[in-house]
Structure formats: structure tokens, C-alpha cells
Motif scaffolding. Structure first.
Motif, PDB file in Angstrom:
ATOM      1  N   ARG A 199     -22.373 -49.482  64.953  1.00 46.29           N
ATOM      2  CA  ARG A 199     -23.111 -49.421  66.222  1.00 46.29           C
ATOM      3  C   ARG A 199     -22.173 -48.960  67.329  1.00 46.29           C
ATOM      4  NH1 ARG A 199     -24.755 -54.661  67.808  1.00 46.29           N
ATOM      5  NH2 ARG A 199     -26.171 -53.718  69.301  1.00 46.29           N
ATOM      6  N   LEU A 200     -22.660 -48.026  68.092  1.00 43.27           N
ATOM      7  CA  LEU A 200     -21.816 -47.354  69.085  1.00 43.27           C
ATOM      8  C   LEU A 200     -22.332 -47.632  70.498  1.00 43.27           C
ATOM      9  CD1 LEU A 200     -19.536 -45.287  69.612  1.00 43.27           C
ATOM     10  CD2 LEU A 200     -21.192 -43.476  69.147  1.00 43.27           C
ATOM     11  N   VAL A 201     -21.412 -47.966  71.391  1.00 44.75           N
ATOM     12  CA  VAL A 201     -21.783 -48.185  72.792  1.00 44.75           C
ATOM     13  C   VAL A 201     -20.911 -47.314  73.689  1.00 44.75           C
ATOM     14  CG1 VAL A 201     -20.222 -50.171  73.060  1.00 44.75           C
ATOM     15  CG2 VAL A 201     -22.204 -49.945  74.575  1.00 44.75           C
ATOM     16  N   ASP A 218     -26.019 -46.805  72.538  1.00 43.05           N
ATOM     17  CA  ASP A 218     -26.408 -47.633  73.673  1.00 43.05           C
ATOM     18  C   ASP A 218     -25.487 -47.307  74.836  1.00 43.05           C
ATOM     19  OD1 ASP A 218     -28.462 -48.857  72.362  1.00 43.05           O
ATOM     20  OD2 ASP A 218     -27.246 -50.522  71.635  1.00 43.05           O
ATOM     21  N   ALA A 223     -19.459 -55.179  74.893  1.00 43.78           N
ATOM     22  CA  ALA A 223     -19.377 -54.617  73.536  1.00 43.78           C
ATOM     23  C   ALA A 223     -18.962 -55.692  72.536  1.00 43.78           C
ATOM     24  CB  ALA A 223     -18.396 -53.448  73.509  1.00 43.78           C
ATOM     25  N   GLU A 266     -21.876 -58.310  72.135  1.00 42.88           N
ATOM     26  CA  GLU A 266     -23.050 -57.774  71.444  1.00 42.88           C
ATOM     27  C   GLU A 266     -22.691 -57.150  70.100  1.00 42.88           C
ATOM     28  OE1 GLU A 266     -26.138 -58.189  72.632  1.00 42.88           O
ATOM     29  OE2 GLU A 266     -25.400 -59.238  74.390  1.00 42.88           O
ATOM     30  N   ASN A 267     -21.464 -57.403  69.666  1.00 39.18           N
ATOM     31  CA  ASN A 267     -21.045 -56.998  68.315  1.00 39.18           C
ATOM     32  C   ASN A 267     -21.129 -55.507  68.019  1.00 39.18           C
ATOM     33  OD1 ASN A 267     -20.192 -59.452  67.091  1.00 39.18           O
ATOM     34  ND2 ASN A 267     -22.342 -60.110  67.195  1.00 39.18           N
ATOM     35  N   TYR A 268     -20.722 -54.692  68.971  1.00 37.93           N
ATOM     36  CA  TYR A 268     -20.638 -53.260  68.672  1.00 37.93           C
ATOM     37  C   TYR A 268     -19.388 -52.996  67.845  1.00 37.93           C
ATOM     38  CZ  TYR A 268     -24.426 -52.302  71.867  1.00 37.93           C
ATOM     39  OH  TYR A 268     -25.651 -52.253  72.449  1.00 37.93           O
ATOM     40  N   ASP A 269     -19.452 -51.966  67.011  1.00 42.27           N
ATOM     41  CA  ASP A 269     -18.308 -51.640  66.170  1.00 42.27           C
ATOM     42  C   ASP A 269     -17.387 -50.624  66.834  1.00 42.27           C
ATOM     43  OD1 ASP A 269     -19.260 -53.088  63.707  1.00 42.27           O
ATOM     44  OD2 ASP A 269     -20.940 -51.739  64.057  1.00 42.27           O
ATOM     45  N   THR A 270     -17.989 -49.815  67.695  1.00 42.96           N
ATOM     46  CA  THR A 270     -17.232 -48.738  68.317  1.00 42.96           C
ATOM     47  C   THR A 270     -17.647 -48.623  69.788  1.00 42.96           C
ATOM     48  OG1 THR A 270     -17.318 -47.538  66.221  1.00 42.96           O
ATOM     49  CG2 THR A 270     -16.617 -46.289  68.150  1.00 42.96           C
ATOM     50  N   ALA A 271     -16.672 -48.375  70.645  1.00 49.34           N
ATOM     51  CA  ALA A 271     -16.990 -48.166  72.059  1.00 49.34           C
ATOM     52  C   ALA A 271     -16.300 -46.904  72.550  1.00 49.34           C
ATOM     53  CB  ALA A 271     -16.542 -49.367  72.894  1.00 49.34           C
ATOM     54  N   ARG A 296     -13.365 -51.786  66.647  1.00 48.42           N
ATOM     55  CA  ARG A 296     -13.601 -53.198  66.938  1.00 48.42           C
ATOM     56  C   ARG A 296     -12.329 -53.913  67.414  1.00 48.42           C
ATOM     57  NH1 ARG A 296     -17.700 -56.591  68.333  1.00 48.42           N
ATOM     58  NH2 ARG A 296     -16.982 -58.689  67.890  1.00 48.42           N
TER      59      ARG A 296
END
Lengths: 246, 124
Positions: A9-11, A38, A81, A84-89, A167
Motif C-alpha cells: 500500500r502506497l501513500v 492514497d 503512514a 495506517e500501516n502503509y508499506d511505502t511512502a 516501512r
């Protein structure tokens, strides 16, 4: 293109202060790059309707109750991030100078699992077209040398705010990120914490509105603050983070 | 030796400082933790003003031969520097805490409005 599975999941984290004229376009461009991303705009207590415009363009908006400075604003996004447990930002500026079409390049080293932090540098490729004014060029180069020296890895552009994190990187910056003029010090903190750093050549646009937050008057404070922060950071002990996950 | 008049002024001034600090604490306008350094300042200055021989001796140690009250000023300055430095650390801590609070409010507000939206859609 769409982000590959390995990125998870990418933010996109976008700090913004009084960017009502361009923030909508910035959000749209990222959406055009990848509709599944997101987009989080951190409104650093703007005096205009930056937050409303960002929201109307479909961004998640985090509204800071008072101005905390660019670093504190960006960190809010990293905290989001993390929570909300994003894997990549990825982090882009709210003024439109970072080109969303360059995100693919920025994310590639993360996708290959080669890095925890990727910095979009204007100087990896010596033939790059970015030519800042002399004083700033010297400043950028001196800080790059200093960070390379203290961090033990050659860094070409420490003042770039165009970056991508996995992460581990999100965890580090959510916990530790300087509040003002953060980029240079954050790079050193990342290196000293054992993050794997990659740099990719990116194009950056001229600012569309407003002016750089670093005016000539503030540049003295900038240089003094960042130099002090670097020297002190190199005296501090940072826990080495476990980055080899595969 | 310190002129008597300077000693008297020193005693009165430092006693006044102590009284003002105590009164501020009593009225809850000053927290004990920030008052302690001021009280220490007042106490040291009071002792050095009242105990003239001691001030003389210390001046001798420090090589201040002509004018012992200079030690009084030096000590006062030193303590003021300490108080200011202490305040800078307090200010830094408050700044960090303030940013942290602002960040949490921003994150919480977003979560609350998201939760409210979700509960409104389920109701409809």
C-alpha cells in the motif's frame, strides 16, 4: 502505471502551506500517475483554503492547528503512514516542484528491494540541467560532502525533499524527524541508523507560485542550524535498524 | 573590605528577591521547579552580602584585590546565565511537546471525521 505488489500500500505525503493555487494540480498529477495511491496533504495551518481544495480533489487532509514548520508537517504524514500501516511512502512538496511522473524512477529501487530510502537527486547525473544560483550550489555541495563524510556514503543532494521510503524508513522518520529545514539532517540520521540509501536522478520544476522558504536573510540561520545539527547528530548514537528483511 | 552600604543594599535586594519568588509560588504563578534556581540565586547572594569576611576571602582566592563586591556581581551574573540556560532547555522541550500535540490533533481529527463519515453511511 500501477505500483507493483512488492511496494504494497502506497501513500503520498505532501506538506502544504498556503498552496491553494497549485495543491489541486499536485494532487491530480499524483492520482494520474497511480490512481490507487492514497494522497495525504498536511495543511500546516495555511491562511488560505489549501485544505478545502486538497480535500475537494480527493486528498486525505491532516490539518495542523498551528504552523509547525515543514519538518513537523512532513513528520505528521509519516506518523499517519505508520498508524495506517502503509508499506511505502513518497513525499512531494506541495508547491508542485516535484514532478509526479518521476515517481516511477523514485520507487524503482524500493521495488527491487535495494533501498529503504530513495532520494530524488538533481545531481546524480553530472549532465543534469539543474543550475541553482552560485551561493545555493555551494551550500548544497558543502552539505552533501559533510553528510557523505559523517554518514559514510556518498550523497549528492541532501537538500531534496523528493523521496520514497519503505516501512523501515517510515518507522524511523515517524519517530525522528527535524522540525525545521529537515532534509539534510534527516539524510544523515537515516544513514547512521543503517538505512540503505539510493539516489536517482530526477527533474525538478521551477516553483510555480510563491518563493522558496529559504530566503537570503534566512540562509545564514539555515547554514548555522543545519551544520550544528549535523555535527551533533554525528555525536549521537542511533540504534541500527534491521533492514535486511529478505 | 566591601563598603558597608553595598552589603546592606545586597542583603535587602537578595532578601527581596527571595520574598518575591516565595510570594509568586504561594499565588501559584510560579512552579516550584522553576523557582528553585531563583531561590538558590537569592540565597547565595544573601549569604555573600551579609557575610562580608567570606566575600573578602573568596575575592582573595579569585585574585580580585581591589574591589570585593565585583565577586557579588560576577556570582549574580553567573546565576542569571544558569537560569536562562535552564529556560532554554525548558523552551526546547515545550516546543517539541507542542509540535507533537499539534500532530496528534491533526491525526485524531482526521480519524474522527473518517469514523463519523463511516457511521453516517452505515446508518443511511
Amino acid at each position: 502505471m500501477t505500483a507493483s505488489k512488492s511496494l504494497g500500500r502506497l501513500v503520498a505525503v505532501i506538506p502544504a502551506f498556503d498552496e491553494s493555487e497549485v495543491i489541486g494540480k499536485v494532487v491530480d498529477e499524483i492520482r494520474a500517475f497511480d490512481a490507487s495511491v492514497d494522497i495525504v496533504v498536511i495543511d500546516d495551518a495555511s491562511t488560505d483554503d489549501t485544505a478545502e481544495i486538497a480535500e475537494s480533489h480527493g486528498a486525505i487532509v491532516l490539518r495542523l492547528p498551528h504552523n509547525v514548520g515543514i519538518g513537523g508537517a512532513v513528520q505528521t504524514g509519516f506518523k499517519f503512514a505508520l498508524a495506517e500501516n502503509y508499506d511505502t511512502a513518497v513525499r512531494l512538496d506541495g508547491d508542485g516542484q516535484h514532478d509526479a511522473s518521476e515517481l516511477e524512477k523514485l520507487l524503482a529501487p524500493l521495488e527491487r528491494g535495494e533501498a529503504d530510502l530513495v532520494i530524488g537527486s538533481r545531481f546524480v547525473d553530472p549532465g543534469g540541467t539543474y543550475r541553482p544560483p552560485l551561493a545555493r550550489r555551494i551550500g548544497i555541495r558543502v552539505f552533501a560532502r559533510l553528510v557523505s563524510l559523517l554518514g559514510g556514503q556518498r550523497v549528492t543532494d541532501t537538500t531534496s525533499g523528493f523521496l520514497a521510503l519503505d516501512r523501515i524508513g517510515i518507522e524511523l522518520f515517524a519517530a525522528e524527524y527535524p522540525h525545521d529545514y529537515p532534509e539534510v539532517e534527516a539524510t544523515l540520521v537515516a544513514l547512521r541508523s543503517g538505512l540503505r540509501l539510493a539516489q536517482v536522478q530526477v527533474r525538478m520544476r521551477e516553483r510555480e507560485t510563491g518563493s522558496s522558504s529559504i530566503t537570503f536573510v534566512r540562509s545564514l540561520y539555515y547554514v548555522a542550524k543545519v551544520t550544528l545539527a549535523l555535527l551533533v547528530a554525528s555525536l549521537r548514537r542511533y540504534p541500527r535498524l534491521e533492514t535486511a528483511r529478505r | 573590605m566591601t563598603p558597608l552600604r553595598i552589603s546592606i543594599v545586597g542583603v535587602v535586594a537578595s532578601a527581596l528577591l527571595i520574598l518575591i519568588v516565595l510570594e509568586l509560588i504561594r499565588g501559584r504563578r510560579l512552579k516550584e521547579r522553576y523557582a528553585l534556581l531563583w531561590l538558590a540565586t537569592g540565597a547565595v547572594l544573601l549569604v555573600l552580602s551579609a557575610w562580608r569576611e567570606a566575600l573578602n576571602t573568596i575575592a582573595g582566592w579569585l585574585g580580585v584585590t581591589g574591589y570585593p563586591p565585583a565577586v557579588l556581581f560576577a556570582v549574580a551574573t553567573l546565576f542569571i546565565l544558569l537560569v536562562l540556560l535552564h529556560y532554554s532547555t525548558v523552551l526546547s522541550k515545550l516546543t517539541d511537546e507542542n509540535v507533537e500535540l499539534a500532530q496528534r490533533i491533526a491525526l485524531l481529527e482526521e480519524r474522527v471525521s473518517r469514523a463519523l463519515r463511516a457511521s453516517n453511511t452505515t446508518k443511511l
